[in-house]
Design an enzyme around this catalytic site. Structure first.
Site, PDB file in Angstrom:
ATOM      1  N   CYS A   1     -10.729  -2.797  -4.288  1.00 41.41           N
ATOM      2  CA  CYS A   1      -9.822  -3.838  -4.781  1.00 41.41           C
ATOM      3  C   CYS A   1     -10.605  -5.044  -5.299  1.00 41.41           C
ATOM      4  CB  CYS A   1      -8.828  -4.260  -3.701  1.00 41.41           C
ATOM      5  SG  CYS A   1      -7.612  -2.973  -3.367  1.00 41.41           S
TER       6      CYS A   1
ATOM      7  N   GLU B   1      -3.089  -4.580  -3.029  1.00 47.82           N
ATOM      8  CA  GLU B   1      -3.615  -5.464  -4.081  1.00 47.82           C
ATOM      9  C   GLU B   1      -3.607  -4.740  -5.426  1.00 47.82           C
ATOM     10  OE1 GLU B   1      -4.820  -4.661  -1.176  1.00 47.82           O
ATOM     11  OE2 GLU B   1      -6.344  -6.062  -0.464  1.00 47.82           O
TER      12      GLU B   1
ATOM     13  N   CYS C   1      -4.097   0.717  -2.498  1.00 46.98           N
ATOM     14  CA  CYS C   1      -3.960  -0.503  -1.695  1.00 46.98           C
ATOM     15  C   CYS C   1      -2.907  -1.428  -2.308  1.00 46.98           C
ATOM     16  CB  CYS C   1      -5.287  -1.251  -1.653  1.00 46.98           C
ATOM     17  SG  CYS C   1      -6.576  -0.409  -0.736  1.00 46.98           S
TER      18      CYS C   1
ATOM     19  N   ASN D   1       0.843  -1.198   0.000  1.00 52.90           N
ATOM     20  CA  ASN D   1       0.000   0.000   0.000  1.00 52.90           C
ATOM     21  C   ASN D   1       0.881   1.253   0.000  1.00 52.90           C
ATOM     22  OD1 ASN D   1       0.569  -0.966   2.606  1.00 52.90           O
ATOM     23  ND2 ASN D   1      -1.235  -0.019   3.529  1.00 52.90           N
TER      24      ASN D   1
ATOM     25  N   CYS E   1     -10.414  -4.530   0.274  1.00 49.97           N
ATOM     26  CA  CYS E   1     -11.484  -3.534   0.366  1.00 49.97           C
ATOM     27  C   CYS E   1     -12.378  -3.643  -0.871  1.00 49.97           C
ATOM     28  CB  CYS E   1     -10.888  -2.135   0.485  1.00 49.97           C
ATOM     29  SG  CYS E   1     -10.252  -1.499  -1.089  1.00 49.97           S
TER      30      CYS E   1
ATOM     31  N   GLU F   1       0.410   5.222   0.674  1.00 48.91           N
ATOM     32  CA  GLU F   1      -0.529   6.233   1.162  1.00 48.91           C
ATOM     33  C   GLU F   1      -0.169   7.636   0.663  1.00 48.91           C
ATOM     34  OE1 GLU F   1      -0.913   5.572   5.400  1.00 48.91           O
ATOM     35  OE2 GLU F   1      -2.056   3.744   5.003  1.00 48.91           O
ATOM     36  N   ASN F   2      -1.053   8.584   0.958  1.00 45.91           N
ATOM     37  CA  ASN F   2      -0.865   9.951   0.471  1.00 45.91           C
ATOM     38  C   ASN F   2      -1.455  10.938   1.472  1.00 45.91           C
ATOM     39  OD1 ASN F   2      -1.590  12.436  -1.355  1.00 45.91           O
ATOM     40  ND2 ASN F   2      -0.201  11.143  -2.554  1.00 45.91           N
ATOM     41  N   ALA F   3      -0.830  12.126   1.545  1.00 46.21           N
ATOM     42  CA  ALA F   3      -1.325  13.165   2.450  1.00 46.21           C
ATOM     43  C   ALA F   3      -2.759  13.545   2.101  1.00 46.21           C
ATOM     44  CB  ALA F   3      -0.412  14.388   2.381  1.00 46.21           C
TER      45      ALA F   3
HETATM   46  N1  THU Z   1      -5.325  -1.370   2.554  1.00 45.03           N
HETATM   47  C1  THU Z   1      -4.804  -2.203   1.615  1.00 45.03           C
HETATM   48  O1  THU Z   1      -3.645  -2.048   1.208  1.00 45.03           O
HETATM   49  N2  THU Z   1      -5.575  -3.199   1.131  1.00 45.03           N
HETATM   50  C2  THU Z   1      -6.883  -3.393   1.496  1.00 45.03           C
HETATM   51  O2  THU Z   1      -7.609  -4.119   0.839  1.00 45.03           O
HETATM   52  C3  THU Z   1      -7.410  -2.709   2.674  1.00 45.03           C
HETATM   53  C4  THU Z   1      -6.676  -1.458   3.061  1.00 45.03           C
HETATM   54  C5  THU Z   1      -4.492  -0.280   3.049  1.00 45.03           C
HETATM   55  C6  THU Z   1      -4.925   1.069   2.581  1.00 45.03           C
HETATM   56  C7  THU Z   1      -4.363   1.954   3.641  1.00 45.03           C
HETATM   57  O3  THU Z   1      -3.026   2.253   3.326  1.00 45.03           O
HETATM   58  C8  THU Z   1      -4.360   1.105   4.891  1.00 45.03           C
HETATM   59  O4  THU Z   1      -4.534  -0.230   4.457  1.00 45.03           O
HETATM   60  C9  THU Z   1      -5.446   1.451   5.882  1.00 45.03           C
HETATM   61  O5  THU Z   1      -6.665   1.567   5.256  1.00 45.03           O
END
Ligand code: THU
Length: 293
Positions: free
Chosen positions: A252, A219, A217, A206, A249, A208-210
């Site tokens: 995904c 996946e 994600c 994963n 999620c 992330e971003n500000a």
């Molecule tokens: N996240 C994933 O990488 N995959 C998922 O299917 C569920 C959530 C990540 C996104 C974010 O960086 C962190 O988990 C919390 O939501």
């Protein structure tokens, strides 16, 4: 609805083995499609112990790996799934379950056979318990066709709770990919390992971003890497996280559904493993073919 498995251990089997015995019981019931609350009794013993039962109940004065004693008259033609009314009839109000029968496993034989077949003790434990569970539900291996059906049920049942050697490799690659996660906001690293139908593997983490919505994600990172290199057909994905089961999620799931609605999804987390087809995670999904209709 899982099985209530009462385990009596006359021989010190490790806790993981007992957990696998329970997982095997639950998976066998799910594979057969049994919704009733059922129970069974499992005795884990040694060669001497199982030899005594083999002699008393089957007249065979020798040790064996596993014995099962069904309490209901299911047969290969009438397995548990085909007779829900028998299960209903046998419902015991005192326990709140239907008692399926007794299973006896020799722990030294589990260890010896794991060695002999060159697989893990976990796999052998899972196999013997699964085999016994299907016997309790009527399956048998006297006739060739019955044996084929029993084996097929056993395999699909074991795949519900135990990864194959190749899947094990994907799970450890997903755990490795977790280390690359960029997670300054959630502190929830996720790793993924995607297997394309041509056998190629892609990992992802994963990012992330500000601006939180710009987060990608693990996946989707793996899937977009694969698609950007010309792969559009996927067999399975392994997803790893720390404290909780990282079921993908909704976004995904939708992205996976675009390419391979039948793919298998495996998750691993601290001390846990689970797997199911994407179609169970996203039933009635909207895909490319929906636009044609
Ligand atoms: N996240 C994933 O990488 N995959 C998922 O299917 C569920 C959530 C990540 C996104 C974010 O960086 C962190 O988990 C919390 O939501």
């Amino acid at each position: 609805m899982g099985a209530q498995v009462e385990i009596e251990s006359a021989f010190p089997a490790p806790a993981e083995a007992l957990a696998l015995i329970r997982a095997a019981a639950d998976a066998a019931l799910a594979a057969e499609g049994i919704k009733n609350a059922v129970s069974c009794h499992v005795l884990v013993t040694d060669d001497e112990g199982i030899r005594g039962f083999n002699l008393s109940y089957r007249g065979l004065d020798k040790a064996t790996d596993v014995l099962s004693f069904p309490s209901l008259p299911f047969t290969p033609e009438n397995t548990a799934a085909s007779h829900p009314e028998w299960l209903d009839m046998e419902y015991d109000v005192d326990t709140g379950t239907v008692f399926l029968g007794d299973i006896i496993i020799s722990w030294p034989r589990v260890l010896a056979q794991a060695e002999e077949y060159g697989h893990s003790t976990a796999r052998e434990t899972a196999y013997l318990m699964t085999h016994a569970m299907f016997h309790l539900m009527g399956y048998d291996h006297m006739e060739k066709e019955d044996q084929r059906r029993m084996r097929q049920m056993e395999e699909s049942s074991i795949a519900r709770f135990l990864p194959s050697q190749e899947e094990e490799k994907m799970l450890s690659m997903a755990r490795e990919a977790m280390k690359m996660a960029y997670v300054p906001y959630s502190h929830y690293p996720v790793g993924a390992c995607l297997k394309c139908t041509d056998g190629t593997l892609y990992t992802g983490c994963n990012v992330e971003n500000a601006s939180f919505g710009a987060t990608n994600c693990a996946e989707r990172t793996a899937i977009f890497k694969a698609v950007s290199e010309g792969r559009r057909s996927f067999e399975s994905i392994a997803i790893a996280a720390g404290p909780s089961a990282p079921w993908p999620c909704g976004i995904c799931r939708q992205v996976m559904n675009e390419f391979s609605p039948g793919m298998r999804v495996m998750v691993t987390w601290d001390g846990g493993y689970d797997a199911m087809p994407l179609s169970d995670l996203l039933p009635h999904g909207f895909g490319p073919e929906s636009l044609d209709k």
